[in-house]
Design an enzyme around this catalytic site. Structure first.
Site, PDB file in Angstrom:
ATOM      1  N   LYS A   1      -2.010  -1.459  -3.985  1.00 36.05           N
ATOM      2  CA  LYS A   1      -2.886  -0.286  -3.968  1.00 36.05           C
ATOM      3  C   LYS A   1      -2.046   0.975  -4.044  1.00 36.05           C
ATOM      4  O   LYS A   1      -1.053   1.044  -3.307  1.00 36.05           O
ATOM      5  CB  LYS A   1      -3.675  -0.317  -2.652  1.00 36.05           C
ATOM      6  CG  LYS A   1      -4.544   0.870  -2.371  1.00 36.05           C
ATOM      7  CD  LYS A   1      -5.191   0.700  -1.031  1.00 36.05           C
ATOM      8  CE  LYS A   1      -6.021   1.905  -0.687  1.00 36.05           C
ATOM      9  NZ  LYS A   1      -6.597   1.791   0.635  1.00 36.05           N
TER      10      LYS A   1
ATOM     11  N   LYS B   1       0.860  -1.182   0.000  1.00 37.35           N
ATOM     12  CA  LYS B   1       0.000   0.000   0.000  1.00 37.35           C
ATOM     13  C   LYS B   1       0.893   1.227   0.000  1.00 37.35           C
ATOM     14  O   LYS B   1       1.689   1.437   0.919  1.00 37.35           O
ATOM     15  CB  LYS B   1      -0.910   0.006   1.226  1.00 37.35           C
ATOM     16  CG  LYS B   1      -1.772   1.263   1.295  1.00 37.35           C
ATOM     17  CD  LYS B   1      -2.857   1.165   2.330  1.00 37.35           C
ATOM     18  CE  LYS B   1      -3.648   2.452   2.382  1.00 37.35           C
ATOM     19  NZ  LYS B   1      -4.740   2.389   3.350  1.00 37.35           N
TER      20      LYS B   1
HETATM   21  C1  PBG Z   1      -7.229   3.836   5.095  1.00 38.68           C
HETATM   22  C2  PBG Z   1      -7.716   3.568   3.713  1.00 38.68           C
HETATM   23  C3  PBG Z   1      -7.525   4.423   2.615  1.00 38.68           C
HETATM   24  C4  PBG Z   1      -8.167   3.842   1.537  1.00 38.68           C
HETATM   25  C5  PBG Z   1      -8.726   2.648   1.978  1.00 38.68           C
HETATM   26  N1  PBG Z   1      -8.425   2.488   3.339  1.00 38.68           N
HETATM   27  C6  PBG Z   1      -6.908   5.730   2.466  1.00 38.68           C
HETATM   28  C7  PBG Z   1      -5.770   6.134   3.251  1.00 38.68           C
HETATM   29  O1  PBG Z   1      -4.792   5.408   3.413  1.00 38.68           O
HETATM   30  O2  PBG Z   1      -5.858   7.253   3.720  1.00 38.68           O
HETATM   31  C8  PBG Z   1      -8.231   4.463   0.181  1.00 38.68           C
HETATM   32  C9  PBG Z   1      -9.147   3.867  -0.804  1.00 38.68           C
HETATM   33  C10 PBG Z   1      -9.445   4.740  -1.953  1.00 38.68           C
HETATM   34  O3  PBG Z   1      -8.808   5.785  -2.181  1.00 38.68           O
HETATM   35  O4  PBG Z   1     -10.365   4.372  -2.695  1.00 38.68           O
HETATM   36  N2  PBG Z   1      -6.957   2.757   5.899  1.00 38.68           N
END
Ligand code: PBG
Length: 337
Positions: free
Chosen positions: A259, A204
């Protein structure tokens, strides 16, 4: 016959196979079906509530009653699973994020409602503290604002166990703390939750493509100028993603996430080809917003670009894609079947 100079002709004619629909279909290497899709959804407390997310046209936050209607459509379209993201009001946010493991909280109640109505639909929950912290970080912080790893693990373990005990089929730690998969897996084993799968957000990235999601769950304001660079990965790195996935394999995860999606297709490919694990990819909120905005302006053909983007994930090696387009894509695929 006079001798001909073959050098004047192409030695190979790949266009032959592209000429007709039948031969294009026969040599097609990747396929996309509803089986590949996971629908991320936003859930709100209350009843009869639905709020549009301004930066994600076509996506809304709904209370459980409305969410059940969405789930019904997903089941009818044979989408295997939903990924649940809660919108927590200010009263549910704190420094210790204790609402994250409240057995009567919004997420456990939503899981129970979904499983009671649609037992065959997979329910995936997000394990991270950001909806519950007053500062919008995914973990607990010290006085300087640094996100504390090991203290956060204890909270994540309670949150994951709370979701599993409420009936979640898959918990998906998206927090990027070190050691969280091992910690959650051992807590599950100790509690007899041996069937709950772990989808680890292993790779991520600290991405700017999450902006609309932070609007959707209302964590943008709390996070303010804060960032997640001390735990999410640097977009410059690729080998590090392989090390992260390898760690999560050794810690007991079942599924592995990359991601964001489109800017990270190289990572999807490396994970699948070097590690041969169930590989998932998240077409995140910013990617949705880009495609949607261009489509709404008439600049891109929505159906064509969305299906192309999803097929590209399959070509790169993804086994499944989390996408806010899941319902539309499943409908389009059904219509053209
Ligand atoms: C946070 C989380 C995020 C997303 C999913 N879970 C964003 C972040 O790390 O601030 C992003 C998903 C998206 O942008 O569609 N745990």
């Amino acid at each position: 016959m006079t001798a001909r100079n073959f050098a004047a002709f192409p030695a190979n004619r790949p266009r032959r196979m592209r000429r007709d629909d039948f031969s294009r279909r026969l040599m097609r290497e990747s396929r996309l079906s509803a089986d590949d899709l996971i629908l991320p959804v936003f859930v709100l407390d209350g009843a009869g509530r639905e709020e549009q997310v301004a930066s994600m046209p076509g996506v809304s936050r709904r209370s459980i009653d409305g969410l059940l209607k969405l789930a019904e459509q997903a089941v009818a379209l044979k989408i295997p699973a939903l990924a649940l993201f809660p919108v927590i009001d200010a009263a549910g946010k704190s420094l210790d994020a204790a609402e994250a493991w409240n057995p009567e909280g919004l997420v456990p109640r939503t899981i129970q409602a979904l499983k009671a109505n649609f037992p065959e639909l997979g329910v995936i929950t997000d394990v991270a503290l950001d909806p519950y912290t007053s500062h919008g970080q995914d973990g607990l912080i010290d006085e300087s604002g640094y996100v504390l790893n090991d203290e956060t693990l204890a909270a994540l373990e309670q949150q994951a166990l709370c979701h599993a005990q409420a009936g979640a089929d898959v918990v998906a730690p998206s927090d990027m703390m070190d050691g969280r998969v091992a910690r959650i897996r051992s807590a599950f084993e100790a509690a007899g939750q041996i069937h709950t799968r772990i989808l680890a957000y292993s790779a991520k990235y600290a991405s700017s493509f999450y902006g609309p999601f932070r609007d959707a769950v209302g964590s943008a304001g709390n996070l303010g100028k804060g960032n997640k660079y001390s735990y999410q990965m640097d977009p410059a790195n690729s080998d590090e993603a392989i090390r992260e996935v390898a760690l999560d394999i050794s810690e007991g995860a079942d599924m592995f996430m990359v991601k964001p999606g489109m800017p990270y297709l190289d990572i999807v490919r490396r994970v699948k080809h070097e590690l041969q694990v169930p590989t998932f990819v998240y077409q995140v909120s910013g990617e949705y917003a880009m495609l949607k905005a261009a489509a709404l302006n008439g600049w891109l053909d929505e159906k064509a670009v969305v299906l192309e983007s999803l097929l590209a994930f399959k070509r790169a090696g993804a086994d499944g894609v989390l996408t806010y387009f899941a319902l539309d894509a499943a409908r389009w695929l059904k219509d053209s079947a």
